[in-house]
Design an enzyme around this catalytic site. Structure first.
Site, PDB file in Angstrom:
ATOM      1  N   CYS A 148       0.851  -1.191   0.000  1.00 13.28           N
ATOM      2  CA  CYS A 148       0.000   0.000   0.000  1.00 13.28           C
ATOM      3  C   CYS A 148       0.880   1.231   0.000  1.00 13.28           C
ATOM      4  O   CYS A 148       2.087   1.139   0.123  1.00 13.28           O
ATOM      5  CB  CYS A 148      -0.852   0.002   1.265  1.00 13.28           C
ATOM      6  SG  CYS A 148      -1.695  -1.541   1.525  1.00 13.28           S
ATOM      7  N   TRP A 190      -3.778  -1.827  -1.414  1.00 15.87           N
ATOM      8  CA  TRP A 190      -3.921  -3.061  -2.202  1.00 15.87           C
ATOM      9  C   TRP A 190      -4.437  -4.090  -1.213  1.00 15.87           C
ATOM     10  O   TRP A 190      -3.841  -4.298  -0.152  1.00 15.87           O
ATOM     11  CB  TRP A 190      -2.551  -3.488  -2.739  1.00 15.87           C
ATOM     12  CG  TRP A 190      -2.604  -4.666  -3.647  1.00 15.87           C
ATOM     13  CD1 TRP A 190      -2.799  -4.668  -4.998  1.00 15.87           C
ATOM     14  CD2 TRP A 190      -2.448  -6.060  -3.276  1.00 15.87           C
ATOM     15  NE1 TRP A 190      -2.785  -5.952  -5.477  1.00 15.87           N
ATOM     16  CE2 TRP A 190      -2.577  -6.832  -4.449  1.00 15.87           C
ATOM     17  CE3 TRP A 190      -2.223  -6.720  -2.072  1.00 15.87           C
ATOM     18  CZ2 TRP A 190      -2.482  -8.222  -4.441  1.00 15.87           C
ATOM     19  CZ3 TRP A 190      -2.126  -8.105  -2.060  1.00 15.87           C
ATOM     20  CH2 TRP A 190      -2.251  -8.837  -3.258  1.00 15.87           C
ATOM     21  N   ASN A 215       0.991  -0.252   6.136  1.00 14.35           N
ATOM     22  CA  ASN A 215       1.388  -1.011   4.944  1.00 14.35           C
ATOM     23  C   ASN A 215       2.120  -2.253   5.430  1.00 14.35           C
ATOM     24  O   ASN A 215       3.055  -2.146   6.225  1.00 14.35           O
ATOM     25  CB  ASN A 215       2.321  -0.160   4.075  1.00 14.35           C
ATOM     26  CG  ASN A 215       2.937  -0.989   2.948  1.00 14.35           C
ATOM     27  OD1 ASN A 215       2.354  -1.975   2.525  1.00 14.35           O
ATOM     28  ND2 ASN A 215       4.122  -0.601   2.515  1.00 14.35           N
ATOM     29  N   GLY A 216       1.689  -3.418   4.996  1.00 12.97           N
ATOM     30  CA  GLY A 216       2.356  -4.651   5.431  1.00 12.97           C
ATOM     31  C   GLY A 216       1.337  -5.674   5.895  1.00 12.97           C
ATOM     32  O   GLY A 216       0.145  -5.539   5.620  1.00 12.97           O
TER      33      GLY A 216
END
Ligand code: AGP
Length: 579
Positions: free
Chosen positions: A2, A74, A92-93
């Protein structure tokens, strides 16, 4: 996979966050959200879809407040931009132990609103904050409980003057401005406002205000780090007059192949010496970069007589038995953030290997964790499909091998002229793309040095046109795939004059005999070809660069014919930061 961004500003922050989000939309575009804090209230707007649509519908840029965070996503788990009453985060992750943490938090009375792993981070920080009463301490204590990969930024209802953040195995960096400071996954998020960047190392925590940036290790000890200046400029980010970044980046290649050749002589010599002195050489990468890695292997073995194992990054661990202290591992990557690749080089490092890398993003994790890096110098690549970075990787790989064997590599001007000539095949390619846009299968074949280019052609066609495409060694056709060939099946045959020309031409005849439409990419026409795409005659090591151009154009124009968005293909993202 992301894009996250945070900013503490003197003025309204939402318009700046929106601008930054658009710049990193290539990192994931399933949904987006913005959270700001003003008058001690955290306000969140989030929705599925592309940022422009969400802005039109919900007015992300109208949120009030001078401190805020935002996220373009995403999809891995659940919804976006998770919040609690007093804390909001963007992440993010992937948090591997989120179910376990969720259970513990639920037992303490926490109520979860979504299925996301990220929401756990917001709850953890809020729980720690209630005890610690200090945003940095709460962030550290929460981060210490997380397993997996993360880069997150946190907003506090009652500390509107700051944002905190932390990272482990996902990129996070700071943009240092004059009246505002940024936290983001990618320099493109704030390049409009500043090029002074601090790259956070793994397991570091940061506190950002509009006038200060403080970094801490996981024990709360301050870490001093100076900003570095990134070489990319805002101008690099405009589409110019092109309809899409992908088309602009394809047409940039006469310039970018020349800038890729401009390597620091000393560094290049050191790179070459390390390969020459190695007991064993390994190459690893993912996607398009892997195809460039295959080409490097060919030349190392055939021209420099240096044995070389090339392995997909995601499979590296299974093939690293013979990696040791005498090994050199060459990693290729546009983004320098591909999770599989970072895991591979860390595995190799544990075994004592030296890491050499070819990277486009100068400050990326791969560049910082490598012993030596050569940069691709092709500028920011925004289109999700790698184009100019591939040809730059091939050019730099050629430079390395040419230096190893002590042969010259010819002038940049001549290479630029030939790439320009290859681009002039566009009208022919466009017509072919229109003719075959409705096909459900596309095949790409080549032999020897041209086989990895066939793989690359197929990958471009798949990711941009969504047509099933297969790249393969021409020699393998008769061992099965020929059964799939029927009347009208398009097959791209990559076949410039050279050692493999005659054999590949006879494969093309076998295909034509079964009704295939043979699209020949070569410097020599042939009656066997239904369609002929001319590329200039060049020495073999340069042919992949020239062959890649019509392949990129074919995928791009097929995508346009099919009304796909070439810059943001479905289900993909530019930098694959999760395994
Ligand atoms: C190629 O067009 C794709 N975007 C993808 O396969 C990409 O090459 C792969 O994810 C590797 O990325 P990297 O070069 O940034 O490591």
């Amino acid at each position: 996979m992301c894009g996250i961004i945070g900013c503490v500003n003197d003025e309204a922050v939402a318009p700046i966050l929106l601008q930054g989000l658009k710049r990193v939309e290539y990192r994931g575009y399933d949904s987006a959200g913005v959270a700001t804090v003003s008058e001690s209230v955290i306000r969140v707007t989030k929705a599925a879809g592309r940022i422009d649509d969400i802005e039109r519908k919900y007015g992300l840029s109208t949120l009030t407040g001078t401190t805020g965070i935002a996220h373009t996503r995403w999809a891995t788990h659940g919804g976006v931009t998770d919040r609690r009453e007093r804390v909001a985060i963007v992440h993010n992750g992937i948090i591997e132990n989120y179910l376990e943490l969720k259970k513990q938090l639920r037992a303490k009375g926490h109520i979860f609103k979504s299925e996301t792993d990220s929401e756990v981070i917001a709850h953890l920080i809020e729980a720690e904050y209630r005890q610690a009463k200090d945003p940095v301490k709460a962030t550290i204590l929460a981060a210490k409980k997380l397993k997996g990969q993360y880069a997150f930024a946190a907003l506090f209802q009652d500390a509107p003057e700051l944002i905190t953040g932390a990272r482990k195995d996902a990129p996070l960096l700071i943009g240092v401005g004059d009246t505002k400071n940024f936290i983001a996954s990618d320099v493109l998020a704030f390049i409009e406002h500043t090029d002074r960047t601090i790259f956070l190392d793994n397991q570091e925590v940061v506190k950002v205000t509009n006038r200060s940036v403080e970094i801490f290790d996981m024990n709360g000890r301050p870490v001093r780090r100076k900003p570095t200046q990134v070489a990319w400029e805002l101008a690099d980010l405009s589409k110019m007059d092109y309809a899409h970044y992908t088309l602009k980046e394809i047409h940039e290649q006469p310039k970018t192949v020349v800038s890729a050749m401009m390597q620091n002589e000393e560094k290049l010599a050191e790179f070459v010496e390390k390969i020459r002195g190695a007991r064993s050489v390994f190459v690893t990468a993912a996607g398009t970069s892997y195809h460039a890695g295959l080409l490097l292997k060919y030349r190392l073995e055939r021209d420099a007589a240096i044995r070389c194992e090339v392995t997909l990054a995601g499979e590296f661990r299974e093939h690293s038995e013979f990696v040791d202290g005498g090994s050199v591992v060459i990693a290729l990557s546009q983004s320098g953030e591909t999770a599989d690749l970072l895991e591979a080089i860390r595995e190799a490092k544990k075994k004592g290997a030296k890491i050499l890398s070819l990277v486009n993003a100068a400050g990326s994790t791969l560049a910082r964790e490598s012993d030596l890096t050569l940069l691709l110098n092709c500028g920011p690549e925004v289109g999700v499909a790698a184009t100019k970075s591939f040809t730059a990787q091939v050019v730099v790989a050629n430079l390395i091998v040419d230096n190893l064997v002590g042969s010259g590599n010819g002038g940049g001007e001549e290479v630029a002229r030939m790439v320009e000539e290859a681009l002039s095949s566009e009208p022919t390619v466009k017509e072919i793309a229109r003719m075959y846009r409705e096909r459900s299968d596309f095949y790409f074949i080549g032999r020897g040095y041209h086989y990895p280019v066939a793989l690359e052609g197929a990958l471009k066609m798949k990711e941009l046109s969504y047509i099933h495409a297969e790249g393969m060694a021409a020699s393998e056709l008769k061992h099965g795939t020929l059964a799939l060939i029927e009347e009208g099946t398009p097959v791209v045959v990559i076949n410039p004059r050279g050692e493999t020309h005659a054999d590949t031409l006879s494969n093309a005849e076998e295909l034509k005999a079964r009704g295939a439409r043979v699209i020949g990419i070569s410097d020599e026409p042939s009656e066997v070809y239904t369609h002929f795409i001319k590329i200039p005659r060049a020495k073999e090591s340069l042919t992949p660069v020239l062959e890649a151009i019509p392949l990129q154009l074919m995928a791009y124009w097929t995508a346009v014919e099919k009304r796909n968005d070439p810059d943001y293909p479905r289900n993909l993202a530019k930098s694959v930061t999760v395994k």
